[in-house]
Design an enzyme around this catalytic site. Structure first.
Site, PDB file in Angstrom:
ATOM      1  N   GLY A  37       0.821  -1.211   0.000  1.00 11.49           N
ATOM      2  CA  GLY A  37       0.000   0.000   0.000  1.00 11.49           C
ATOM      3  C   GLY A  37       0.848   1.252   0.000  1.00 11.49           C
ATOM      4  NE  ARG A  58      -2.023   8.550   4.318  1.00  9.55           N
ATOM      5  CZ  ARG A  58      -2.979   7.840   4.923  1.00  9.55           C
ATOM      6  NH1 ARG A  58      -3.040   7.783   6.241  1.00  9.55           N
ATOM      7  NH2 ARG A  58      -3.872   7.192   4.207  1.00  9.55           N
ATOM      8  CB  VAL A  59      -0.877   2.963   5.278  1.00  3.21           C
ATOM      9  CG1 VAL A  59      -1.356   1.796   6.129  1.00  3.21           C
ATOM     10  CG2 VAL A  59      -2.037   3.913   4.996  1.00  3.21           C
ATOM     11  CD  GLU A  78       6.962  -5.618  -2.019  1.00  5.48           C
ATOM     12  OE1 GLU A  78       7.097  -4.777  -2.932  1.00  5.48           O
ATOM     13  OE2 GLU A  78       7.836  -6.443  -1.728  1.00  5.48           O
ATOM     14  CB  CYS A 121       3.180   0.318  -6.627  1.00 10.90           C
ATOM     15  SG  CYS A 121       3.323  -1.452  -6.989  1.00 10.90           S
TER      16      CYS A 121
END
Length: 551
Positions: A261, A264-265, A283, A318
């Site tokens: 993801g 930030r998370v 990742e 991504c």
């Protein structure tokens, strides 16, 4: 509302989601079925404040009080982990037979339920069927087949060399499962990025909790239902939900966490893992650059760039190209070539194309619109820019020489916008890339061998591809993962097995060949022998054994 509820056997994802209003964007869903319950079948649909959760074949009428009672909190998360740890400690996941059976079941699931998978991806992202089959279904199936083919070899202990100080001895490296692992996946490739790490975790022999992304609710619900039907529910569990459910899971002690993801998370996941000293694979993403030299086959290069941007989930990937760097003199030719290829791929009105995914939800649509509308950026559009908010579509958009301090150049775009930056000399592009956090992928289009070598040596990225885009992801013998802010750890092929395995070093010795030199009292003779042994000096060892000194 009751009219919308149907038995599991009669659910049609397309019809049910249409009845709930089309695209599902408000995320407050939870579906968890305890593994001890017979034939659990969790299905969750969310639209606005409506929530329907099923944990059995019977029809349930869900009130707000029941929702509150059923909320997946830290207590239920702890109970789930406890159940899974008990099952793991039984030892059944350590056998080749158990692991192979689960992988075969997943392969069978993909074959038998392909239409439902395609349908769920269409509901979540309007993903074209061919793209869904090629980039999600077939890649997941390939990962499964690779694991099945090589599993015995992966599980076999690796022989290791020993030294003279332990003679006589033998050594090996044993791959053992970490234990109970948490896999948190994302929404852009919701089937692939959920099951690909699950396949690695199964191959390594772990108990697993999968938390699919709530932003892709159709795929999340489908995964929960299918996995409960096809795999060992006492070892592999699915928890659906949003922030509260994920937070409850992250509060628990895991033996490994695998997260796909946003960066930030990623910080949040790593902070939660640090409380328990839990190892992580992250990742993440970043701004993936593409350098385009002037000595390329421009028609082929343009098509491959499009394949790594707009034909790649409409840029919502991504590893999609985030920006291009080329020379000022070559930029006009590149823009023209991209325009021709875009018309060939998606027609003159790409907003109506059925061969391109939509933006996942309204939040991301507005986020992308904000990038385009910023002062100093909006006047840099040279192609595209059209939008259809009602259908969550933005046309492929090319911008030329946007300011380097603009939002679009500071944030990961994750959408159909493509800035092109220009430099005087192509080598100047290295400075632009190295001034930013390390990307997950970096691309170079050039036939210049010297430039290719400079690119590989001077640019740090999770992975690289020369004269194409995204295809390195499909090579199972290459690790896929980030570096720096684009992530840590890697997977795919054996790297997935290794990501979920502890490498345990084992040394074997017999009771023969016991050297008294290692034991007190430490005489000068013993000291000379030990020094010679530790240094590996054969002549010194012989002299020490004979009682002679080199002095």
């Amino acid at each position: 509302m009751m009219a919308m509820m149907k038995s599991v056997s009669s659910i049609n994802l397309s019809q049910d989601f249409s009845a709930l209003g089309g695209s599902c964007q408000t995320i407050q869903t939870f579906a968890y079925c305890p593994m001890s319950r017979a034939n659990p079948s969790p299905i969750s649909f969310t639209h606005a404040s409506l929530r329907v959760s099923r944990c059995s074949a019977s029809v349930l009428s869900v009130t707000m009080e029941e929702v509150k009672e059923q909320a997946f909190d830290a207590g239920k998360a702890a109970l789930l982990v406890k159940e899974l740890r008990k099952s793991f400690n039984s030892g059944k996941t350590k056998s080749y037979e158990w692991r192979a059976a689960q992988l075969q079941s997943i392969s069978k699931m993909i074959d038998e339920r392909e239409k439902e998978i395609v349908q769920a991806l269409q509901l979540d992202l309007s993903k074209p069927e061919l793209e869904a089959v090629v980039s999600e279904i077939s890649m997941t199936k390939s990962s499964c087949q690779k694991a099945l083919k090589d599993l015995k070899h992966w599980m076999t202990p690796e022989k290791a060399n020993t030294s003279i100080t332990t003679y006589p001895s033998s050594a090996e490296i044993v791959s053992e499962p970490f234990g109970v692992v948490l896999i948190i996946s994302t929404w852009n490739y919701p089937f692939l990025v959920s099951l690909d790490p699950v396949i690695g975790a199964i191959a390594a022999g772990n108990a697993i909790v999968l938390k699919p992304s709530e932003i892709a609710p159709a795929t999340s619900s489908l995964l929960a239902r299918l996995l409960s039907e096809y795999v060992d529910r006492s070892i592999i569990s699915v928890v659906e939900g949003a922030v509260p459910e994920t937070s409850a899971l992250l509060d628990q002690k895991w033996d490994k966490i695998f997260y796909t993801g946003s960066t930030r998370v990623g910080y949040i996941v790593m902070a939660a893992a640090a409380k328990h000293l839990t190892p992580v694979v992250l990742e993440l993403g970043g701004k993936c650059p593409a350098i385009v030299d002037s000595n390329v086959d421009l028609k082929v290069a343009a098509r491959r760039m499009l394949a790594g941007k707009w034909a790649c989930n409409n840029g919502q990937a991504c590893i999609a190209i985030d920006y291009i760097v080329t020379t000022k003199s070559f930029a006009p030719k590149l823009v023209d070539a991209l325009q021709l290829a875009l018309e060939e791929f998606f027609g003159k009105n790409p907003l109506e194309s059925q061969d391109m995914s939509r933006i996942v939800n309204l939040y991301h649509f507005k986020r992308l619109a904000k990038l385009l509308d910023e002062d100093g950026t909006s006047d840099k559009i040279v192609l595209g820019g059209q939008r259809d908010e009602n259908n969550l579509r933005i046309a492929p958009t090319i911008l030329l020489d946007v300011p380097e301090d603009s939002l679009i150049m500071r944030e990961e775009i994750f959408g159909p916008l493509l800035p092109i930056l220009t430099v005087d000399d192509i080598e100047d592009s290295f400075h632009i890339i190295n001034s930013k956090p390390k990307p997950l992928a970096a691309y170079l289009f050039s036939d210049n061998d010297g430039l290719q070598k400079q690119f590989v040596q001077n640019i740090s990225a999770g992975g690289m591809l020369i004269n194409d885009t995204v295809l390195h992801l499909t090579v199972p013998t290459l690790p896929f993962g980030g570096v720096g802010e684009s992530g840590m750890g890697a997977y795919h092929g054996k790297f997935s097995f290794d990501a979920f395995s502890h490498k345990k070093g084992v040394l074997y010795r017999s009771f023969k060949g016991d050297a008294t030199a290692r034991y007190p009292p430490y005489t000068p003779e013993k000291q000379r022998l030990l020094k010679a042994l530790l240094s590996g000096n054969i002549i010194g060892i012989i002299l020490a054994l004979l009682g002679w000194s080199k002095e």
